[in-house]
Design an enzyme around this catalytic site. Sequence first.
Site, mmCIF file in Angstrom:
data_model
loop_
_atom_site.group_PDB
_atom_site.id
_atom_site.type_symbol
_atom_site.label_atom_id
_atom_site.label_comp_id
_atom_site.label_asym_id
_atom_site.label_seq_id
_atom_site.Cartn_x
_atom_site.Cartn_y
_atom_site.Cartn_z
ATOM 1 N N MET A 108 0.797 -1.220 0.000
ATOM 2 C CA MET A 108 0.000 0.000 0.000
ATOM 3 C C MET A 108 0.839 1.285 0.000
ATOM 4 O O MET A 108 0.342 2.345 0.352
ATOM 5 C CB MET A 108 -0.976 -0.003 1.194
ATOM 6 C CG MET A 108 -1.997 -1.134 1.132
ATOM 7 S SD MET A 108 -2.840 -1.275 -0.475
ATOM 8 C CE MET A 108 -3.931 0.145 -0.377
ATOM 9 N N HIS A 127 -3.326 -4.573 -9.859
ATOM 10 C CA HIS A 127 -4.280 -3.546 -9.437
ATOM 11 C C HIS A 127 -5.695 -4.082 -9.661
ATOM 12 O O HIS A 127 -5.979 -4.655 -10.726
ATOM 13 C CB HIS A 127 -4.050 -2.265 -10.253
ATOM 14 C CG HIS A 127 -5.007 -1.190 -9.883
ATOM 15 N ND1 HIS A 127 -4.845 -0.407 -8.768
ATOM 16 C CD2 HIS A 127 -6.178 -0.798 -10.461
ATOM 17 C CE1 HIS A 127 -5.866 0.427 -8.674
ATOM 18 N NE2 HIS A 127 -6.687 0.214 -9.695
HETATM 19 C C1 GRF Z 1 -5.441 -7.077 -4.006
HETATM 20 O O1 GRF Z 1 -6.771 -6.901 -4.368
HETATM 21 C C2 GRF Z 1 -4.530 -6.283 -4.909
HETATM 22 O O2 GRF Z 1 -5.018 -6.142 -6.189
HETATM 23 C C3 GRF Z 1 -4.517 -4.942 -4.235
HETATM 24 O O3 GRF Z 1 -4.489 -5.250 -2.856
HETATM 25 C C4 GRF Z 1 -5.148 -6.484 -2.628
HETATM 26 C C5 GRF Z 1 -4.246 -7.341 -1.796
HETATM 27 O O4 GRF Z 1 -4.913 -8.416 -1.215
HETATM 28 N N1 GRF Z 1 -3.414 -4.150 -4.715
HETATM 29 P P1 GRF Z 1 -4.121 -9.540 -0.427
HETATM 30 O O5 GRF Z 1 -3.339 -8.876 0.676
HETATM 31 O O6 GRF Z 1 -3.239 -10.256 -1.406
HETATM 32 O O7 GRF Z 1 -5.207 -10.441 0.127
#
Ligand code: GRF
Length: 222
Positions: A108, A127
């Site tokens: 993030m 994304h």
């Molecule tokens: C995913 O939906 C990805 O596309 C976004 O963040 C989410 C991460 O989910 N950038 P996780 O931590 O892999 O469950």
Amino acid sequence: MSSEFILPRVGTKDNPVRLAVFISGGGSGLKSLIEYQKTPRVHITSLVISEKRNAGGLKIAEKNEILRFHVPLPTISDKTEMRLEHEKQIQQILENENIELIVLSGYMRIISPWLISKWKGRIVNIHPSLLPNFPGAHAHRDVLAAGSNISGCTVHLVDEGVDTGPILGQSRVDVHPDDSIKSLQDRVKIEEHKLYPKILDKICSGFYFNLNQKIDSHFSEV
Ligand code: GRF
């Protein structure tokens, strides 16, 4: 394009491309990638990095006996300096462990131009929308607010912008009239978990090499 994209070397099952996976959250994408790599592939998750101590993805790495690093944000008041210091610590780990490709999987934070300049073409992101539509941190919310009946996910190379790099692959997902952010996110993640390993296979087997000269025009058609 401010600098060239340099793709990673071609991997083999005996000598797979070494990935560093960056996560901030639960790590369901990381988990599915690790499962995928239980069969020998041309890439391997060599380590996992998170800025969040309690990120679920770090526990997934631990369970799978994968090297993991919690790299907290340094307490420096100047944001630019703080980001640089954080990324310098990360860069040191990547160098020490001979990492060849950075895989953002729910990371993030925005990667600064400093780190991108060292890794351009060797940082990839997933994304949760069909880019170039709905970039940014709240894709599902924005898709629902716009009343769009189609969404999906996009794997792209990371450049200096936010979700603007060359697109390597996409999967579509229908938006249902009664979708919540959670229900849409859950359905999109199912596709993310199939798409990301497949695109990593392509990157690490040299699929994109011949297209390198025409990176912008060709990648989106793959
Ligand atoms: C995913 O939906 C990805 O596309 C976004 O963040 C989410 C991460 O989910 N950038 P996780 O931590 O892999 O469950």
